[in-house]
Design an enzyme around this catalytic site. Sequence first.
Site, PDB file in Angstrom:
ATOM      1  N   PRO A   5       3.519   4.517  -5.325  1.00 25.35           N
ATOM      2  CG  PRO A   5       4.309   3.133  -7.053  1.00 25.35           C
ATOM      3  CD  PRO A   5       3.447   4.347  -6.775  1.00 25.35           C
ATOM      4  N   PRO A  10      -0.719   7.742  -8.357  1.00 23.82           N
ATOM      5  CG  PRO A  10      -1.157   8.886  -6.370  1.00 23.82           C
ATOM      6  CD  PRO A  10      -1.198   7.536  -7.007  1.00 23.82           C
ATOM      7  NE  ARG A  43       8.635  10.320  -2.557  1.00 20.26           N
ATOM      8  CZ  ARG A  43       7.484  10.808  -2.972  1.00 20.26           C
ATOM      9  NH1 ARG A  43       7.000  10.453  -4.130  1.00 20.26           N
ATOM     10  NH2 ARG A  43       6.786  11.649  -2.246  1.00 20.26           N
ATOM     11  NE  ARG A  78      -3.005   2.229  -5.614  1.00 25.78           N
ATOM     12  CZ  ARG A  78      -2.365   2.974  -4.761  1.00 25.78           C
ATOM     13  NH1 ARG A  78      -2.207   2.590  -3.516  1.00 25.78           N
ATOM     14  NH2 ARG A  78      -1.891   4.137  -5.136  1.00 25.78           N
TER      15      ARG A  78
END
Length: 129
Positions: free
Chosen positions: A2, A37, A42, A73
């Site tokens: 994200p 991941p 960020r 998701r």
Amino acid sequence: MPHIILEYTDNIKQEADIPSLLKKINEVFVLKIHIFPIGGIRSRAIELHDYCVADGTEDDAFVHVTVKIGAGRSEKDKKETCDELFEVIKRHFSALYAKRYLALSLDLVEFSEAGTYKYNNIHKRYTTL
């Protein structure tokens, strides 16, 4: 992904400890490695100098967090992540919230991979996890 974008009004800068909050936000996602991941996380903050809150007559403040994720998701994972993230944000600002007018908000933006370009070698560090 994200990508987390935190916007905050400059009238809370001295007490907000934004670098610490960004670290706490990243930790929420790092603990969900099975969903997000690590190499794609960020977070950044944007201090706002030009803003108007409510009717503009008080020294009101706000913090708005936008979380951008790629599609795929589950609704359960998205809700659990946002619930946990919002609790972290509320805890971080609890003392400031108790002593001044402050609005906290979070928005999740999910987009398709079409039209998204990525070039990232950071993921390589985490392939053995």
